[in-house]
Write an enzyme that holds these catalytic residues in place. Structure first.
Site, PDB file in Angstrom:
ATOM      1  N   GLU A  51      12.618  -5.521 -35.193  1.00  0.00           N
ATOM      2  CA  GLU A  51      11.614  -5.890 -34.198  1.00  0.00           C
ATOM      3  C   GLU A  51      11.718  -5.021 -32.946  1.00  0.00           C
ATOM      4  O   GLU A  51      10.705  -4.670 -32.343  1.00  0.00           O
ATOM      5  CB  GLU A  51      11.743  -7.382 -33.852  1.00  0.00           C
ATOM      6  CG  GLU A  51      11.281  -8.243 -35.020  1.00  0.00           C
ATOM      7  CD  GLU A  51      11.743  -9.696 -34.955  1.00  0.00           C
ATOM      8  OE1 GLU A  51      10.961 -10.513 -34.473  1.00  0.00           O
ATOM      9  OE2 GLU A  51      12.874  -9.998 -35.385  1.00  0.00           O
ATOM     10  N   ASN A 101      19.784 -10.435 -47.249  1.00  0.00           N
ATOM     11  CA  ASN A 101      21.165 -10.586 -47.725  1.00  0.00           C
ATOM     12  C   ASN A 101      21.365 -11.402 -48.990  1.00  0.00           C
ATOM     13  O   ASN A 101      22.366 -11.210 -49.681  1.00  0.00           O
ATOM     14  CB  ASN A 101      22.022 -11.210 -46.619  1.00  0.00           C
ATOM     15  CG  ASN A 101      22.227 -10.249 -45.469  1.00  0.00           C
ATOM     16  OD1 ASN A 101      22.834  -9.209 -45.632  1.00  0.00           O
ATOM     17  ND2 ASN A 101      21.683 -10.596 -44.320  1.00  0.00           N
ATOM     18  N   ARG A 153      24.456 -19.375 -46.068  1.00  0.00           N
ATOM     19  CA  ARG A 153      25.735 -18.997 -46.698  1.00  0.00           C
ATOM     20  C   ARG A 153      26.594 -20.230 -46.932  1.00  0.00           C
ATOM     21  O   ARG A 153      27.184 -20.393 -47.998  1.00  0.00           O
ATOM     22  CB  ARG A 153      26.502 -18.006 -45.799  1.00  0.00           C
ATOM     23  CG  ARG A 153      25.915 -16.628 -45.811  1.00  0.00           C
ATOM     24  CD  ARG A 153      26.424 -15.823 -44.649  1.00  0.00           C
ATOM     25  NE  ARG A 153      25.879 -16.355 -43.386  1.00  0.00           N
ATOM     26  CZ  ARG A 153      25.875 -15.698 -42.251  1.00  0.00           C
ATOM     27  NH1 ARG A 153      26.430 -14.514 -42.172  1.00  0.00           N
ATOM     28  NH2 ARG A 153      25.354 -16.226 -41.163  1.00  0.00           N
ATOM     29  N   HIS A 158       6.591 -14.403 -35.487  1.00  0.00           N
ATOM     30  CA  HIS A 158       7.268 -13.311 -36.211  1.00  0.00           C
ATOM     31  C   HIS A 158       6.323 -12.126 -36.438  1.00  0.00           C
ATOM     32  O   HIS A 158       6.569 -11.306 -37.320  1.00  0.00           O
ATOM     33  CB  HIS A 158       7.784 -13.763 -37.603  1.00  0.00           C
ATOM     34  CG  HIS A 158       8.910 -14.739 -37.575  1.00  0.00           C
ATOM     35  ND1 HIS A 158       9.008 -15.767 -38.481  1.00  0.00           N
ATOM     36  CD2 HIS A 158       9.991 -14.836 -36.771  1.00  0.00           C
ATOM     37  CE1 HIS A 158      10.099 -16.476 -38.242  1.00  0.00           C
ATOM     38  NE2 HIS A 158      10.712 -15.928 -37.200  1.00  0.00           N
ATOM     39  N   ARG A 197      14.517 -26.862 -38.773  1.00  0.00           N
ATOM     40  CA  ARG A 197      13.127 -27.322 -38.578  1.00  0.00           C
ATOM     41  C   ARG A 197      12.544 -27.833 -39.888  1.00  0.00           C
ATOM     42  O   ARG A 197      12.779 -27.246 -40.946  1.00  0.00           O
ATOM     43  CB  ARG A 197      12.258 -26.176 -38.061  1.00  0.00           C
ATOM     44  CG  ARG A 197      12.429 -25.895 -36.594  1.00  0.00           C
ATOM     45  CD  ARG A 197      11.651 -24.657 -36.180  1.00  0.00           C
ATOM     46  NE  ARG A 197      12.563 -23.559 -35.838  1.00  0.00           N
ATOM     47  CZ  ARG A 197      12.183 -22.310 -35.652  1.00  0.00           C
ATOM     48  NH1 ARG A 197      10.921 -21.960 -35.774  1.00  0.00           N
ATOM     49  NH2 ARG A 197      13.077 -21.391 -35.342  1.00  0.00           N
ATOM     50  N   ARG A 246       9.462  -8.211 -25.145  1.00  0.00           N
ATOM     51  CA  ARG A 246       9.020  -9.184 -26.139  1.00  0.00           C
ATOM     52  C   ARG A 246       8.454 -10.399 -25.404  1.00  0.00           C
ATOM     53  O   ARG A 246       9.118 -10.968 -24.539  1.00  0.00           O
ATOM     54  CB  ARG A 246      10.199  -9.626 -26.989  1.00  0.00           C
ATOM     55  CG  ARG A 246       9.774 -10.673 -27.997  1.00  0.00           C
ATOM     56  CD  ARG A 246      10.946 -11.324 -28.670  1.00  0.00           C
ATOM     57  NE  ARG A 246      10.456 -12.294 -29.629  1.00  0.00           N
ATOM     58  CZ  ARG A 246      11.097 -13.412 -29.935  1.00  0.00           C
ATOM     59  NH1 ARG A 246      12.244 -13.701 -29.364  1.00  0.00           N
ATOM     60  NH2 ARG A 246      10.591 -14.229 -30.809  1.00  0.00           N
ATOM     61  N   LEU A 249      12.547 -14.397 -43.893  1.00  0.00           N
ATOM     62  CA  LEU A 249      13.363 -15.574 -44.199  1.00  0.00           C
ATOM     63  C   LEU A 249      14.679 -15.474 -43.443  1.00  0.00           C
ATOM     64  O   LEU A 249      15.561 -14.693 -43.808  1.00  0.00           O
ATOM     65  CB  LEU A 249      13.615 -15.665 -45.711  1.00  0.00           C
ATOM     66  CG  LEU A 249      12.379 -15.473 -46.621  1.00  0.00           C
ATOM     67  CD1 LEU A 249      12.784 -15.538 -48.088  1.00  0.00           C
ATOM     68  CD2 LEU A 249      11.299 -16.502 -46.296  1.00  0.00           C
ATOM     69  N   ASN A 263      14.345  -8.531 -24.402  1.00  0.00           N
ATOM     70  CA  ASN A 263      13.976  -9.845 -24.944  1.00  0.00           C
ATOM     71  C   ASN A 263      14.653 -10.890 -24.063  1.00  0.00           C
ATOM     72  O   ASN A 263      15.841 -11.166 -24.205  1.00  0.00           O
ATOM     73  CB  ASN A 263      14.461  -9.946 -26.399  1.00  0.00           C
ATOM     74  CG  ASN A 263      14.075 -11.263 -27.053  1.00  0.00           C
ATOM     75  OD1 ASN A 263      13.527 -12.155 -26.403  1.00  0.00           O
ATOM     76  ND2 ASN A 263      14.371 -11.375 -28.337  1.00  0.00           N
TER      77      ASN A 263
HETATM   78  P1  ADP Z   1      17.103 -15.615 -36.817  1.00  0.00           P
HETATM   79  O1  ADP Z   1      15.897 -16.322 -37.335  1.00  0.00           O
HETATM   80  O2  ADP Z   1      17.962 -16.489 -35.954  1.00  0.00           O
HETATM   81  O3  ADP Z   1      16.832 -14.245 -36.265  1.00  0.00           O
HETATM   82  P2  ADP Z   1      18.371 -14.210 -38.994  1.00  0.00           P
HETATM   83  O4  ADP Z   1      17.195 -13.465 -39.470  1.00  0.00           O
HETATM   84  O5  ADP Z   1      19.488 -13.445 -38.392  1.00  0.00           O
HETATM   85  O6  ADP Z   1      18.008 -15.424 -38.081  1.00  0.00           O
HETATM   86  O7  ADP Z   1      18.935 -15.029 -40.226  1.00  0.00           O
HETATM   87  C1  ADP Z   1      20.058 -15.840 -40.071  1.00  0.00           C
HETATM   88  C2  ADP Z   1      20.312 -16.541 -41.350  1.00  0.00           C
HETATM   89  O8  ADP Z   1      20.494 -15.599 -42.420  1.00  0.00           O
HETATM   90  C3  ADP Z   1      21.599 -17.317 -41.304  1.00  0.00           C
HETATM   91  O9  ADP Z   1      21.362 -18.622 -40.858  1.00  0.00           O
HETATM   92  C4  ADP Z   1      22.048 -17.289 -42.731  1.00  0.00           C
HETATM   93  O10 ADP Z   1      21.661 -18.528 -43.308  1.00  0.00           O
HETATM   94  C5  ADP Z   1      21.282 -16.189 -43.402  1.00  0.00           C
HETATM   95  N1  ADP Z   1      22.182 -15.218 -44.044  1.00  0.00           N
HETATM   96  C6  ADP Z   1      22.847 -14.202 -43.485  1.00  0.00           C
HETATM   97  N2  ADP Z   1      23.601 -13.580 -44.424  1.00  0.00           N
HETATM   98  C7  ADP Z   1      23.399 -14.228 -45.589  1.00  0.00           C
HETATM   99  C8  ADP Z   1      23.888 -14.091 -46.910  1.00  0.00           C
HETATM  100  N3  ADP Z   1      24.738 -13.148 -47.219  1.00  0.00           N
HETATM  101  N4  ADP Z   1      23.453 -14.956 -47.839  1.00  0.00           N
HETATM  102  C9  ADP Z   1      22.592 -15.918 -47.526  1.00  0.00           C
HETATM  103  N5  ADP Z   1      22.110 -16.106 -46.314  1.00  0.00           N
HETATM  104  C10 ADP Z   1      22.500 -15.283 -45.338  1.00  0.00           C
END
Ligand code: ADP
Length: 400
Positions: free
Chosen positions: A386, A337, A287, A182, A243, A93, A211, A7
């Site tokens: 992915e 998460n 978080r 995605h 965004r 990718r 998400l 990637n």
């Molecule tokens: P990307 O779109 O950059 O690949 P990810 O799929 O890794 O992002 O998601 C990142 C987001 O996941 C972080 O910005 C965070 O807000 C959220 N996240 C990670 N762990 C938790 C958690 N335990 N509770 C809530 N949100 C979380």
């Protein structure tokens, strides 16, 4: 069979070496600051092998970066394979395949040209992806390479879903339409959902909620994407980390006039200063928002509410679009998460047969059914992968 998944970004390159047949990950890592001072990270997944953490390696171009990856993979002491011959193919990718690609393809000169033709649609990403492919071709001559597109899975959308209600020439002449992103993630979790439910993809109506920092929701009917929330660009749909997601285009004129902004400045606000960051003024990270809300920050709570509400509305819309839904999937950072957010999104949907199991939902990062046993619509937590999807597609194409 081992597949190297690449990637490539403009100054970085993520890689994984995996076996798509077993799903085993052999090594992963990251080249950063390519063209600057070169930092190399290598994380072998085999016991007893040493991790390299952001060590200095000269990488004036992506070619040296790929060479560093190969050197680490075949290293006598810390490598995970004996020689480069054990890499059967490379899966790249690629962000944008436009309307030219509805599936992954073996990379040929014509394919390279077609990816180049898509540069106007993804001016930041496609050039970097092409650089990564060329570097690999140079360092690994003769090894088959496959391009896997973020947009390809969504090429099955019907025109009524992908067209914007603009003058038709913008579509005909300029390719302005919904593409969606995605796709690799939505395709992967849709496949896993079918496996978890013991059904064929053709038998299922799914709503996949990816998400994360960037978010999109996709309606998958019979294994095919029929609608998705991102659009011509990944700025559309849900509010995201920074965004804005969808908004009334009339706001642009009003705000730009009021603050004397040009369109680039406006787009910078929409891409980098909006979303849950913009509303909360606290953070783009969910978080942080949950913590800030607990400490009484109302705007942090509002930002999360707006996001959850947006996802809930899309679930309703896509269930209507498909005439029903068998399962809702949560994936990516937030989806995998945040038990609270999953519950907030899925609650209130009992009228359409969604009933959560709060205890089962109290889990993270593991394939789990999180709806109640008597829920008509299953709700699934499925960690996305992915890289594995790219490796699986690459293997399938190379094997013919
Ligand atoms: P990307 O779109 O950059 O690949 P990810 O799929 O890794 O992002 O998601 C990142 C987001 O996941 C972080 O910005 C965070 O807000 C959220 N996240 C990670 N762990 C938790 C958690 N335990 N509770 C809530 N949100 C979380």
């Amino acid at each position: 069979m081992n597949i190297l998944v690449i990637n490539a970004g403009s100054s970085s390159l993520k890689y994984q070496l995996l076996n798509p047949e077993t799903g085993d990950l052999l090594a992963k890592g990251l080249c950063e600051r390519i063209g600057i001072d070169g930092k190399f990270t290598y994380k072998p997944q085999v016991e007893g092998k040493k991790v390299l953490d952001a060590i200095d390696v000269a990488m004036p171009t992506h070619s040296e970066a790929i060479q560093a990856v190969l050197n680490a993979l075949v290293d006598a002491e810390n490598g995970v394979i004996g020689s480069m011959k054990e890499i059967d193919a490379v899966g790249h990718r690629v962000v944008h395949g436009g309307e030219a690609f509805n599936k992954s393809v073996l990379i040929t000169d014509e394919v390279m040209k077609a990816i180049e033709d898509c540069i106007p649609l993804a001016p930041l990403h496609n050039p970097a992806n092409l650089t990564g492919i060329r570097a690999c071709q140079q360092v690994m001559p003769g090894v088959p390479m496959v391009a896997v597109f973020d947009t390809a899975f969504h090429q099955t959308m019907p025109a009524k879903a992908y067209m914007y209600a603009l003058p038709y020439e913008y579509y005909e002449n300029d390719k302005v339409r919904r593409y969606g992103f995605h796709g690799t993630s939505h395709k992967y979790v849709a496949g896993r959902a079918a496996a978890m439910l013991g059904k064929k993809p053709e038998e299922l109506k799914l709503i996949s909620c990816h998400l994360g920092n960037g978010s999109s929701v996709t309606a998958v009917d019979g294994g095919k994407s029929v609608d998705t929330s991102m659009g011509f660009t990944p700025l559309a749909g849900l509010p995201m980390g920074t965004r804005s997601g969808d908004l009334d285009a009339g706001i642009l004129q009003y705000v730009m006039n009021k603050y004397n902004m040009n369109i680039d400045e406006m787009l910078n606000v929409l891409n980098k200063k909006s979303g849950v960051q913009g509303v909360s003024g606290v953070s783009s990270d969910f978080r942080d928002l949950e913590n800030a809300h607990k400490e009484g920050n109302e705007r942090a709570g509002l930002a999360v509410d707006m996001f959850n509400y947006g996802v809930k509305k899309l679930i309703g819309a896509y269930a209507a679009a498909m005439g029903g839904v068998d399962a809702i999937i949560f994936t990516a950072g937030v989806g995998e998460n945040s038990a609270n957010q999953r519950l907030a999104i899925a609650s209130g949907l009992e009228f359409m047969g969604v009933k959560m199991d709060a205890e089962a939902n109290n889990v993270r990062g593991k394939e789990t059914v999180i709806s109640a046993a008597d829920s008509k619509v299953k709700v699934l937590l499925i960690p996305t992968n992915e890289e594995l999807m790219i490796a699986m597609d690459t293997a399938a194409i190379v094997k013919g």
